[in-house]
Design a protein around this motif. Structure first.
Motif, short mmCIF file in Angstrom:
data_model
loop_
_atom_site.label_atom_id
_atom_site.label_comp_id
_atom_site.label_asym_id
_atom_site.label_seq_id
_atom_site.Cartn_x
_atom_site.Cartn_y
_atom_site.Cartn_z
N ALA A 164 0.83 -1.21 0.00
CA ALA A 164 0.00 0.00 0.00
C ALA A 164 0.86 1.25 0.00
CB ALA A 164 -0.92 -0.01 1.21
N LEU A 165 1.92 1.25 0.82
CA LEU A 165 2.78 2.43 0.90
C LEU A 165 3.53 2.66 -0.40
CD1 LEU A 165 3.72 4.62 2.90
CD2 LEU A 165 5.64 3.13 3.48
N ALA A 166 3.96 1.57 -1.05
CA ALA A 166 4.66 1.71 -2.33
C ALA A 166 3.76 2.34 -3.39
CB ALA A 166 5.16 0.34 -2.80
N ALA A 167 2.50 1.93 -3.44
CA ALA A 167 1.57 2.53 -4.40
C ALA A 167 1.42 4.02 -4.15
CB ALA A 167 0.21 1.83 -4.29
N HIS A 168 1.30 4.39 -2.89
CA HIS A 168 1.19 5.83 -2.57
C HIS A 168 2.44 6.58 -2.98
CE1 HIS A 168 0.78 9.59 -0.45
NE2 HIS A 168 1.86 9.31 0.25
N ARG A 169 3.61 6.04 -2.68
CA ARG A 169 4.84 6.78 -2.97
C ARG A 169 5.08 6.95 -4.47
NH1 ARG A 169 6.85 10.17 0.28
NH2 ARG A 169 8.98 9.77 -0.45
N VAL A 170 4.74 5.94 -5.26
CA VAL A 170 4.88 6.08 -6.71
C VAL A 170 3.91 7.14 -7.23
CG1 VAL A 170 4.62 4.91 -8.93
CG2 VAL A 170 5.75 3.74 -7.04
N ALA A 171 2.65 7.06 -6.80
CA ALA A 171 1.67 8.06 -7.23
C ALA A 171 2.06 9.45 -6.76
CB ALA A 171 0.29 7.68 -6.68
N PHE A 172 2.54 9.54 -5.53
CA PHE A 172 2.93 10.83 -4.97
C PHE A 172 4.15 11.39 -5.68
CE2 PHE A 172 4.82 13.42 -1.46
CZ PHE A 172 3.78 14.35 -1.37
N GLY A 173 5.04 10.53 -6.13
CA GLY A 173 6.21 11.00 -6.89
C GLY A 173 5.80 11.67 -8.19
N ILE A 174 4.85 11.06 -8.90
CA ILE A 174 4.35 11.68 -10.14
C ILE A 174 3.74 13.04 -9.84
CG2 ILE A 174 2.65 11.46 -11.98
CD1 ILE A 174 2.97 8.40 -11.72
N SER A 175 2.90 13.12 -8.83
CA SER A 175 2.24 14.38 -8.48
C SER A 175 3.24 15.44 -8.07
CB SER A 175 1.24 14.15 -7.34
OG SER A 175 0.25 13.21 -7.72
N THR A 176 4.25 15.05 -7.30
CA THR A 176 5.23 16.02 -6.81
C THR A 176 5.98 16.67 -7.97
OG1 THR A 176 5.51 14.83 -4.73
CG2 THR A 176 7.29 16.31 -5.38
N LEU A 177 6.46 15.87 -8.90
CA LEU A 177 7.18 16.42 -10.05
C LEU A 177 6.30 17.39 -10.83
CD1 LEU A 177 7.82 16.02 -13.36
CD2 LEU A 177 9.72 16.46 -11.79
N LEU A 178 5.08 17.00 -11.08
CA LEU A 178 4.18 17.86 -11.87
C LEU A 178 3.85 19.15 -11.12
CD1 LEU A 178 1.74 15.20 -13.37
CD2 LEU A 178 3.74 16.25 -14.45
N MET A 179 3.62 19.06 -9.81
CA MET A 179 3.28 20.26 -9.05
C MET A 179 4.44 21.24 -9.00
SD MET A 179 0.16 19.95 -8.42
CE MET A 179 -0.01 18.85 -9.84
N LEU A 180 5.66 20.74 -8.85
CA LEU A 180 6.81 21.65 -8.85
C LEU A 180 6.91 22.41 -10.17
CD1 LEU A 180 9.49 19.39 -7.11
CD2 LEU A 180 8.49 21.49 -6.20
N LEU A 181 6.69 21.72 -11.27
CA LEU A 181 6.75 22.38 -12.58
C LEU A 181 5.59 23.36 -12.75
CD1 LEU A 181 7.73 19.32 -14.79
CD2 LEU A 181 9.21 21.22 -14.10
N LEU A 182 4.40 22.97 -12.32
CA LEU A 182 3.25 23.86 -12.45
C LEU A 182 3.45 25.13 -11.63
CD1 LEU A 182 0.40 21.20 -12.25
CD2 LEU A 182 0.86 22.67 -14.20
N PHE A 183 3.97 25.01 -10.42
CA PHE A 183 4.20 26.19 -9.59
C PHE A 183 5.32 27.06 -10.17
CE2 PHE A 183 1.64 24.14 -6.35
CZ PHE A 183 1.12 25.21 -5.65
#
Length: 421
Positions: A240-259
């Motif tokens: 469960a934690l691995a699924a969250h961390r992979v999904a969160f990694g995608i979101s983090t990269l995109l949010m940094l670029l969007l900001f």
């Protein structure tokens, strides 16, 4: 027992006195380095540069983790906390000098790798020492407070770095001063850790080291993997934690670029590094909520049901972000994902600390580090190769929502196999 009664335990209070300044220092250092790489007007950052910076900050937790896990089952953990904190502070001076000189690439990243690696020893030592300081029946409560307030200290350190940077400037010189300031928390952590009695944090029985460092690390990983596989509740939590961390990694990269490139400020909602700071604050509020609700929810629902509910909630939040992809939606998603991520981490911590034996606890935490960080870095790297420069990639966000559902199925499958066995 309740958190107030836990705080009467002197060992637990001292552990918090080490954790909080250490994580404050981590937050300052990570934000200072992120500002130097991503939001420095003297440098340009594309998705690959952002991914490289995140990898530098997080991969050491998995590269060093196997060594830390094996050695923490052999060395006095108090000594590890003190020495690692002091050496980390010394290396921070070198990184600050590198930033001031305007260097990037290998010189900057190597120094940051070493600092982050020493942070891993401190974090792992605190985690494996906790069961020696509080009753095992109260590990969920103790973790909920220590980990959540510690994460809040990381966020506070990040905010402090943004404040220092606003005072001293955003260029190389200002970034160097901000980086240098981050060593203060590490020095405080070392001073507090020195007050522990020798051996009070374990290990209960030191294992004679008969092999070199690399062989020790590899054997430690193998031992940790066997211990994890033999404890289905830990395996399911890792899925469960691995699924969250992979999904969160995608979101983090995109949010940094969007900001950085796409969003514009809306009223009090900022963009750039200030907007990232606001987002971290909102996520920290989600962490705080998790600290309040997780012990209660575990008692009433059980860990397994709580983990599944958290994964479903995260998937819904990600789908909402796909539909709106706006600055307000990002802040809502940040709160939800902060809450979900902390719930999953607290449940995983409790499973590991309560159900893995102390003799292999450090090595199981080495596997934990790999699950927690390698998936995140791999996801960031993959997203960097697929994302447009401004981060507008709704398809990638939709894929991250699907990953939460994959984690839900995997978690359920592991536990069903345990019940059948």
């Amino acid at each position: 027992m309740g958190i107030l009664r836990l705080l009467r335990l002197p060992g637990y209070r001292r552990l918090l006195g080490v954790r909080f300044p250490a994580q404050f220092s981590d937050g300052m250092f990570q934000t200072a380095l992120g500002g130097a790489v991503l939001f420095n007007p003297e440098r340009q950052a594309d998705p690959i540069a952002v991914a490289a910076g995140l990898a530098v900050l997080l991969l050491p937790y998995s590269v060093i983790g196997p060594f830390a896990g094996a050695l923490l089952d052999r060395w006095d953990r108090k000594r590890v906390l003190v020495v690692a904190s002091l050496v980390r502070a010394l290396l921070t001076v070198g990184v600050a000098a590198t930033v001031y000189a305007g260097a990037d690439g290998a010189p900057l990243y190597l120094g940051a790798l070493l600092v982050a690696g020493l942070s891993r020893f401190v974090g792992a030592g605190l985690s494996v020492g906790l069961p020696h300081l509080v009753p095992r029946a109260n590990l969920v409560e103790a973790n909920a407070f220590a980990v959540t307030v510690g994460a809040g200290m990381t966020a506070t350190g990040a905010a402090a770095a943004i404040g220092v940077r606003a005072l001293v400037g955003a260029g190389d010189a200002g970034s160097a001063v901000t980086t240098l300031t981050s060593l203060l928390g590490g020095l405080v952590a070392a001073a507090v850790a020195a007050g522990f009695r020798r051996g009070v944090l374990g290990p209960d029985r030191a294992v004679a080291q008969q092999h070199g460092a690399v062989a020790t690390a590899l054997r430690g990983l193998a031992d940790g993997a066997r211990a994890t596989r033999s404890t289905p509740s830990v395996t399911a939590s890792f899925v469960a934690l691995a699924a969250h961390r992979v999904a969160f990694g995608i979101s983090t990269l995109l949010m940094l670029l969007l900001f950085r490139y796409a969003f514009t400020a809306i009223g009090p909602l900022r963009v750039g590094l200030a907007g990232i700071g606001q987002t971290v604050g909102v996520a920290a509020a989600g962490l705080g909520t998790a600290a309040l609700v997780t012990p209660w929810a575990v008692r009433h629902w059980g860990r397994a049901r709580l983990v599944r509910a958290a994964l479903v909630l995260a998937a819904v939040a990600q789908l909402g972000l796909v539909a709106l992809l706006s600055l307000p939606a990002v802040f809502v998603a940040a709160y939800v994902l902060g809450l979900v991520g902390q719930v999953l981490k607290l449940c995983t911590d409790a499973a590991v600390q309560g159900e893995a034996g102390d003799g292999v606890l450090g090595r199981v935490f080495a596997i934990y580090d790999i699950v927690f960080n390698v998936g995140f870095v791999a996801a960031v790297t993959a997203a960097a190769t697929l994302s447009p420069p401004d981060g507008r990639a709704p398809a990638l966000l939709a894929a991250s929502a699907g990953l939460y559902l994959v984690g839900l199925l995997g978690h359920d499958l592991v536990l069903r196999r345990r019940h059948r066995a």
